[in-house]
Design a protein around this motif. Structure first.
Motif, mmCIF file in Angstrom:
data_model
loop_
_atom_site.group_PDB
_atom_site.id
_atom_site.type_symbol
_atom_site.label_atom_id
_atom_site.label_comp_id
_atom_site.label_asym_id
_atom_site.label_seq_id
_atom_site.Cartn_x
_atom_site.Cartn_y
_atom_site.Cartn_z
ATOM 1 N N UNK A 142 3.220 -74.844 17.674
ATOM 2 C CA UNK A 142 1.994 -75.129 18.173
ATOM 3 C C UNK A 142 1.972 -74.418 19.347
ATOM 4 N N UNK A 143 0.802 -73.874 19.707
ATOM 5 C CA UNK A 143 0.355 -73.211 21.020
ATOM 6 C C UNK A 143 -0.068 -74.351 22.113
ATOM 7 N N UNK A 144 0.364 -75.302 22.047
ATOM 8 C CA UNK A 144 -0.205 -76.402 22.911
ATOM 9 C C UNK A 144 -0.124 -76.145 24.419
ATOM 10 N N UNK A 145 0.933 -75.478 25.035
ATOM 11 C CA UNK A 145 1.292 -75.605 26.377
ATOM 12 C C UNK A 145 0.651 -74.350 27.074
ATOM 13 N N UNK A 146 -0.336 -73.561 26.361
ATOM 14 C CA UNK A 146 -0.730 -72.317 27.030
ATOM 15 C C UNK A 146 0.168 -71.141 27.715
ATOM 16 N N UNK A 147 1.209 -71.150 26.601
ATOM 17 C CA UNK A 147 2.172 -69.869 27.044
ATOM 18 C C UNK A 147 1.944 -68.947 26.420
ATOM 19 N N UNK A 148 2.630 -67.825 26.965
ATOM 20 C CA UNK A 148 2.554 -66.427 26.328
ATOM 21 C C UNK A 148 3.099 -66.568 25.007
ATOM 22 N N UNK A 149 2.510 -65.787 24.055
ATOM 23 C CA UNK A 149 3.021 -66.037 22.619
ATOM 24 C C UNK A 149 4.346 -65.024 22.420
ATOM 25 N N UNK A 150 4.300 -63.953 22.932
ATOM 26 C CA UNK A 150 5.558 -63.317 22.970
ATOM 27 C C UNK A 150 6.573 -64.040 23.551
ATOM 28 N N UNK A 151 6.439 -64.660 24.759
ATOM 29 C CA UNK A 151 7.610 -65.561 25.236
ATOM 30 C C UNK A 151 7.905 -66.672 24.362
ATOM 31 N N UNK A 152 6.899 -67.300 23.590
ATOM 32 C CA UNK A 152 7.127 -68.513 22.708
ATOM 33 C C UNK A 152 8.122 -67.971 21.494
ATOM 34 N N UNK A 153 7.733 -66.897 21.118
ATOM 35 C CA UNK A 153 8.452 -66.227 19.897
ATOM 36 C C UNK A 153 9.911 -65.825 20.291
ATOM 37 N N UNK A 154 10.167 -65.409 21.496
ATOM 38 C CA UNK A 154 11.386 -65.094 22.025
ATOM 39 C C UNK A 154 12.267 -66.390 22.227
ATOM 40 N N UNK A 155 11.588 -67.513 22.581
ATOM 41 C CA UNK A 155 12.219 -68.861 22.670
ATOM 42 C C UNK A 155 12.841 -69.121 21.408
ATOM 43 N N UNK A 156 11.953 -69.065 20.578
ATOM 44 C CA UNK A 156 12.257 -69.636 18.900
ATOM 45 C C UNK A 156 13.133 -68.764 18.488
ATOM 46 N N UNK A 157 13.177 -67.465 18.732
ATOM 47 C CA UNK A 157 14.317 -66.430 18.272
ATOM 48 C C UNK A 157 15.582 -66.820 18.702
ATOM 49 N N UNK A 158 15.867 -67.110 20.064
ATOM 50 C CA UNK A 158 17.168 -67.650 20.609
ATOM 51 C C UNK A 158 17.536 -69.043 19.956
ATOM 52 N N UNK A 159 16.400 -69.716 19.719
ATOM 53 C CA UNK A 159 17.176 -71.004 19.064
ATOM 54 C C UNK A 159 17.512 -70.567 17.359
ATOM 55 N N UNK A 160 16.728 -69.929 16.853
ATOM 56 C CA UNK A 160 17.186 -69.543 15.447
ATOM 57 C C UNK A 160 18.519 -68.603 15.611
ATOM 58 N N UNK A 161 18.744 -68.019 16.432
ATOM 59 C CA UNK A 161 20.076 -67.368 16.458
ATOM 60 C C UNK A 161 21.126 -68.463 16.609
ATOM 61 N N UNK A 162 21.102 -69.131 17.546
ATOM 62 C CA UNK A 162 21.964 -70.104 17.986
ATOM 63 C C UNK A 162 22.246 -71.019 16.773
ATOM 64 N N UNK A 163 21.281 -71.380 15.983
ATOM 65 C CA UNK A 163 21.415 -72.405 14.843
ATOM 66 C C UNK A 163 21.833 -71.586 13.466
ATOM 67 N N UNK A 164 21.898 -70.252 13.497
ATOM 68 C CA UNK A 164 22.169 -69.374 12.291
ATOM 69 C C UNK A 164 21.073 -69.535 11.336
ATOM 70 N N UNK A 165 19.821 -69.568 11.715
ATOM 71 C CA UNK A 165 18.687 -69.742 10.770
ATOM 72 C C UNK A 165 18.153 -68.251 10.493
ATOM 73 N N UNK A 166 18.009 -68.001 9.232
ATOM 74 C CA UNK A 166 17.448 -66.630 8.962
ATOM 75 C C UNK A 166 16.215 -66.608 8.728
ATOM 76 N N UNK A 167 15.647 -66.666 10.210
ATOM 77 C CA UNK A 167 14.176 -66.670 10.319
ATOM 78 C C UNK A 167 13.889 -65.494 11.326
ATOM 79 N N UNK A 168 12.987 -64.614 11.154
ATOM 80 C CA UNK A 168 12.545 -63.672 11.928
ATOM 81 C C UNK A 168 11.298 -64.281 12.913
ATOM 82 N N UNK A 169 11.608 -64.524 14.192
ATOM 83 C CA UNK A 169 10.494 -65.111 14.935
ATOM 84 C C UNK A 169 9.329 -63.994 15.073
#
Length: 329
Positions: free
Chosen positions: A200-227
């Motif tokens: 959710x874009x609930x916190x008025x953040x930059x979308x690219x920054x949000x995708x990078x943050x999710x990407x780091x989480x996915x990489x850490x957890x070994x999820x095969x998801x392209x952010x």
């Protein structure tokens, strides 16, 4: 553009009365008397089923008001879903995908049977879940493993993870929700399910920054998801009925350089079953299960009628937010 089939008295009344300061109160014209935009069912691609509004948690600003006590939309049965699958064939709708949403779909006692019925007909299936306790019950996990072993390429499980930071996710879903959802995601990943995430874009953040943050989480957890794939990580705009949302008139398509065919209701419908109703009914989209105006009938044939964009969500989510619930849109 002024409407030619609306009386001046009616147009004046629109500016004085109605739900949203005189806006969104007449299906065919806007508050200033312009012809309201509508969307024809151009090419049906996805049919949604709301499996019931009961949920194991209650989220802040849930658009459908799901909770442990809200049973306004009751559990859909396997037989009812099969009936609509037959109607798809009878109407020759070019449906390639079925979506299951809630509430929490894995609370529905028929969920595994519903999934098997859809997948056995050859449809792709998108199921939305919070991946918490209802999904993690032993008999559900056993059934899901049996399903994925047979239908792996047809099934996508989209997990609601509002933010990549636990404290922000828990702000929406309650203390400890983030860790419980990650446990479910871990299990899905380990068993090689095709998984996507909805944030959710609930916190008025930059979308690219949000995708990078999710990407780091996915990489850490070994999820095969392209952010950066918008169908793998869907970021929904916040739905806020208190905002000043403009109405969409016919003239807006040209101004916004958009086509009605790009809207969700050009390619999808949702089946719901209201409490005490004898049969399920079809509504225009996943966002408007409660509004009588957007209830189209009990059959897919009746649901082929056009949809007038007479609700703030139509503008906020679809026309201006450019969002969709389907990964194929």
């Amino acid at each position: 553009m002024k409407s030619t089939n609306t009386s001046s008295t009616e147009a004046i009344d629109l500016t004085v009365h109605g739900r949203y300061n005189g806006r969104f109160c007449h299906s065919r014209v806007t508050a200033d008397g312009s012809e309201r935009a509508s969307v024809a069912l151009n090419k049906p691609q996805i049919l949604w089923f709301n499996t019931g509004t009961l949920c194991n948690i209650e989220c802040h600003n849930c658009y459908i008001k799901s909770s442990p006590t809200n049973d306004s939309l009751v559990y859909m049965t396997t037989a009812e879903v099969k009936n609509f699958l037959e109607q798809i064939k009878e109407r020759n709708w070019p449906i390639s995908e079925i979506g299951l949403t809630g509430g929490e779909p894995f609370m529905n006692p028929d969920i595994l049977g519903i999934m098997r019925s859809i997948l056995s007909e050859g449809y792709d299936l998108l199921i939305l879940t919070n991946a918490m306790r209802p999904m993690m019950r032993p008999h559900i996990r056993k059934g899901l493993i049996e399903i994925i072993n047979t239908y792996q390429h047809q099934l996508v499980v989209r997990v609601s993870l509002d933010h990549y930071q636990g404290e922000k996710h828990d702000e929406i879903r309650g203390d400890g929700a983030f860790e419980r959802t990650l446990m479910g995601l871990d299990w899905l990943s380990q068993h090689r399910f095709n998984i996507a995430v909805a944030g959710r874009m609930h916190w008025a953040e930059d979308e690219n920054e949000v995708r990078r943050g999710f990407g780091a989480l996915f990489h850490e957890r070994l999820y095969n998801i392209d952010p950066h794939d918008h169908s793998s990580l869907v970021l929904f705009p916040e739905m806020d009925l208190d905002m000043e949302i403009p109405e969409i008139s016919v003239g807006c398509w040209k101004i916004l350089d958009k086509s009605p065919n790009q809207m969700m209701c050009a390619s999808s419908r949702m089946v719901v079953k209201r409490k005490f109703a004898p049969k399920p009914t079809v509504v225009s989209c996943t966002l408007l299960p409660y509004e009588p105006e957007f209830e189209l009938g009990e059959t897919l044939e009746e649901a082929e009628s056009p949809v007038y964009l007479n609700h703030p969500y139509c503008a906020q989510f679809c026309v201006l937010g450019q969002a969709s619930c389907s990964p194929k849109s």
